[in-house]
Design a protein around this motif. Structure first.
Motif, PDB file in Angstrom:
ATOM      1  N   LEU A 199      -3.794  16.508  -4.900  1.00  0.00           N
ATOM      2  CA  LEU A 199      -3.882  15.047  -4.994  1.00  0.00           C
ATOM      3  C   LEU A 199      -2.581  14.397  -4.522  1.00  0.00           C
ATOM      4  N   ALA A 200      -1.447  14.991  -4.847  1.00  0.00           N
ATOM      5  CA  ALA A 200      -0.160  14.463  -4.377  1.00  0.00           C
ATOM      6  C   ALA A 200      -0.092  14.503  -2.851  1.00  0.00           C
ATOM      7  N   GLU A 201      -0.563  15.599  -2.268  1.00  0.00           N
ATOM      8  CA  GLU A 201      -0.588  15.706  -0.796  1.00  0.00           C
ATOM      9  C   GLU A 201      -1.503  14.656  -0.184  1.00  0.00           C
ATOM     10  N   GLU A 202      -2.627  14.417  -0.830  1.00  0.00           N
ATOM     11  CA  GLU A 202      -3.552  13.389  -0.354  1.00  0.00           C
ATOM     12  C   GLU A 202      -2.875  12.020  -0.350  1.00  0.00           C
ATOM     13  N   GLU A 203      -2.163  11.717  -1.421  1.00  0.00           N
ATOM     14  CA  GLU A 203      -1.484  10.416  -1.508  1.00  0.00           C
ATOM     15  C   GLU A 203      -0.400  10.308  -0.434  1.00  0.00           C
ATOM     16  N   LYS A 204       0.279  11.410  -0.162  1.00  0.00           N
ATOM     17  CA  LYS A 204       1.292  11.408   0.903  1.00  0.00           C
ATOM     18  C   LYS A 204       0.630  11.164   2.260  1.00  0.00           C
ATOM     19  N   ALA A 246       0.831  -1.205   0.000  1.00  0.00           N
ATOM     20  CA  ALA A 246       0.000   0.000   0.000  1.00  0.00           C
ATOM     21  C   ALA A 246       0.867   1.257   0.000  1.00  0.00           C
ATOM     22  N   ILE A 247       1.933   1.243   0.775  1.00  0.00           N
ATOM     23  CA  ILE A 247       2.838   2.396   0.814  1.00  0.00           C
ATOM     24  C   ILE A 247       3.459   2.624  -0.556  1.00  0.00           C
ATOM     25  N   ASP A 248       3.935   1.558  -1.181  1.00  0.00           N
ATOM     26  CA  ASP A 248       4.516   1.680  -2.524  1.00  0.00           C
ATOM     27  C   ASP A 248       3.496   2.240  -3.519  1.00  0.00           C
ATOM     28  N   PHE A 249       2.266   1.774  -3.397  1.00  0.00           N
ATOM     29  CA  PHE A 249       1.178   2.228  -4.254  1.00  0.00           C
ATOM     30  C   PHE A 249       0.974   3.737  -4.092  1.00  0.00           C
ATOM     31  N   GLU A 250       0.917   4.180  -2.839  1.00  0.00           N
ATOM     32  CA  GLU A 250       0.684   5.595  -2.541  1.00  0.00           C
ATOM     33  C   GLU A 250       1.859   6.461  -2.999  1.00  0.00           C
ATOM     34  N   VAL A 251       3.073   5.982  -2.810  1.00  0.00           N
ATOM     35  CA  VAL A 251       4.259   6.730  -3.244  1.00  0.00           C
ATOM     36  C   VAL A 251       4.246   6.879  -4.765  1.00  0.00           C
ATOM     37  N   GLU A 252       3.939   5.809  -5.459  1.00  0.00           N
ATOM     38  CA  GLU A 252       3.876   5.847  -6.923  1.00  0.00           C
ATOM     39  C   GLU A 252       2.823   6.849  -7.393  1.00  0.00           C
ATOM     40  N   ASN A 253       1.654   6.828  -6.767  1.00  0.00           N
ATOM     41  CA  ASN A 253       0.587   7.759  -7.134  1.00  0.00           C
ATOM     42  C   ASN A 253       1.002   9.202  -6.849  1.00  0.00           C
ATOM     43  N   ARG A 254       1.627   9.434  -5.694  1.00  0.00           N
ATOM     44  CA  ARG A 254       2.070  10.786  -5.337  1.00  0.00           C
ATOM     45  C   ARG A 254       3.065  11.320  -6.366  1.00  0.00           C
ATOM     46  N   LYS A 255       4.031  10.511  -6.720  1.00  0.00           N
ATOM     47  CA  LYS A 255       5.039  10.936  -7.704  1.00  0.00           C
ATOM     48  C   LYS A 255       4.393  11.248  -9.051  1.00  0.00           C
ATOM     49  N   PHE A 256       3.420  10.433  -9.435  1.00  0.00           N
ATOM     50  CA  PHE A 256       2.724  10.668 -10.700  1.00  0.00           C
ATOM     51  C   PHE A 256       2.022  12.026 -10.676  1.00  0.00           C
ATOM     52  N   TYR A 257       1.321  12.338  -9.593  1.00  0.00           N
ATOM     53  CA  TYR A 257       0.624  13.619  -9.497  1.00  0.00           C
ATOM     54  C   TYR A 257       1.599  14.791  -9.441  1.00  0.00           C
ATOM     55  N   GLU A 258       2.731  14.606  -8.795  1.00  0.00           N
ATOM     56  CA  GLU A 258       3.739  15.660  -8.778  1.00  0.00           C
ATOM     57  C   GLU A 258       4.264  15.928 -10.184  1.00  0.00           C
ATOM     58  N   GLU A 259       4.462  14.865 -10.960  1.00  0.00           N
ATOM     59  CA  GLU A 259       4.888  15.027 -12.356  1.00  0.00           C
ATOM     60  C   GLU A 259       3.814  15.738 -13.169  1.00  0.00           C
ATOM     61  N   CYS A 260       2.556  15.357 -12.956  1.00  0.00           N
ATOM     62  CA  CYS A 260       1.456  16.021 -13.675  1.00  0.00           C
ATOM     63  C   CYS A 260       1.426  17.508 -13.331  1.00  0.00           C
ATOM     64  N   ALA A 261       1.615  17.840 -12.053  1.00  0.00           N
ATOM     65  CA  ALA A 261       1.621  19.239 -11.637  1.00  0.00           C
ATOM     66  C   ALA A 261       2.766  19.993 -12.301  1.00  0.00           C
ATOM     67  N   GLU A 262       3.924  19.368 -12.331  1.00  0.00           N
ATOM     68  CA  GLU A 262       5.106  19.992 -12.917  1.00  0.00           C
ATOM     69  C   GLU A 262       4.913  20.260 -14.413  1.00  0.00           C
ATOM     70  N   GLU A 263       4.229  19.366 -15.096  1.00  0.00           N
ATOM     71  CA  GLU A 263       4.051  19.481 -16.541  1.00  0.00           C
ATOM     72  C   GLU A 263       2.834  20.315 -16.942  1.00  0.00           C
ATOM     73  N   SER A 264       2.003  20.664 -15.976  1.00  0.00           N
ATOM     74  CA  SER A 264       0.779  21.400 -16.290  1.00  0.00           C
ATOM     75  C   SER A 264       1.070  22.879 -16.531  1.00  0.00           C
ATOM     76  N   ASP A 265       0.495  23.415 -17.601  1.00  0.00           N
ATOM     77  CA  ASP A 265       0.621  24.834 -17.899  1.00  0.00           C
ATOM     78  C   ASP A 265      -0.468  25.655 -17.217  1.00  0.00           C
ATOM     79  N   ASN A 266      -1.499  24.988 -16.761  1.00  0.00           N
ATOM     80  CA  ASN A 266      -2.625  25.665 -16.138  1.00  0.00           C
ATOM     81  C   ASN A 266      -2.422  25.694 -14.624  1.00  0.00           C
TER      82      ASN A 266
END
Length: 164
Positions: free
Chosen positions: A37-42, A7-27
């Protein structure tokens, strides 16, 4: 690997994905939703760690839905007013992947809640499943919002009666 580590690995993977999405978002508003969402996963990761260490578990409930609603209103204004705000299919595909992650998380917590014999773990996993379902709804709204200008223009004759 035990249930908690998985479960921890799952949550870490999801958090990293959302952080990447945030970084790549222009909006800016969409970036904010992804960071939330990344904070929620953390937070979920920390809750699972508390369960694993048999500590008192933090409150699972979050306040992400009102924040997401405000962000969607801002995004809607951005998308409606600008020609260059049409999102690419690649972005829609990324958000579809995010939705699948949330579906998988919901399924995982629901299944593990049913399998455990520990009432505290069952209750917490059920609550985490509910939170993952909220995340799924948020991602659904993002997908609809970013994809709608593309499909509306493609199928304009079918959508001409619907308010945008």
């Amino acid at each position: 690997m035990n249930i908690y580590e998985f479960a921890i690995d799952f949550e870490v993977e999801n958090r990293k994905f959302y952080e990447e999405c945030a970084e790549e978002s222009d909006n800016e508003s969409l970036r904010g939703v992804f960071l939330e969402l990344a904070e929620e996963e953390k937070k979920h990761e920390n809750i699972v760690r508390q369960l694993m260490e048999e500590k008192k578990v933090d409150e699972v409930e979050s306040g992400i839905l009102p924040k997401a609603k405000d962000a969607f209103e801002a995004i809607s204004k951005d998308v409606t007013g600008a020609e260059d705000s049409i999102f690419t299919q690649q972005q829609v595909d990324v958000y579809t992947k995010a939705k699948q992650m949330e579906v998988d998380s919901f399924k995982f917590y629901t299944e593990k809640a049913a399998e455990t014999e520990l009432p505290a773990v069952e209750k917490t996993f059920k609550r985490l499943a509910e939170e993952e379902k909220k995340h799924e709804r948020i991602i659904d709204n993002i997908i609809e919002m970013v994809n709608r200008p593309n499909t509306w223009l493609e199928d304009a004759e079918w959508y001409h009666l619907e308010d945008y």
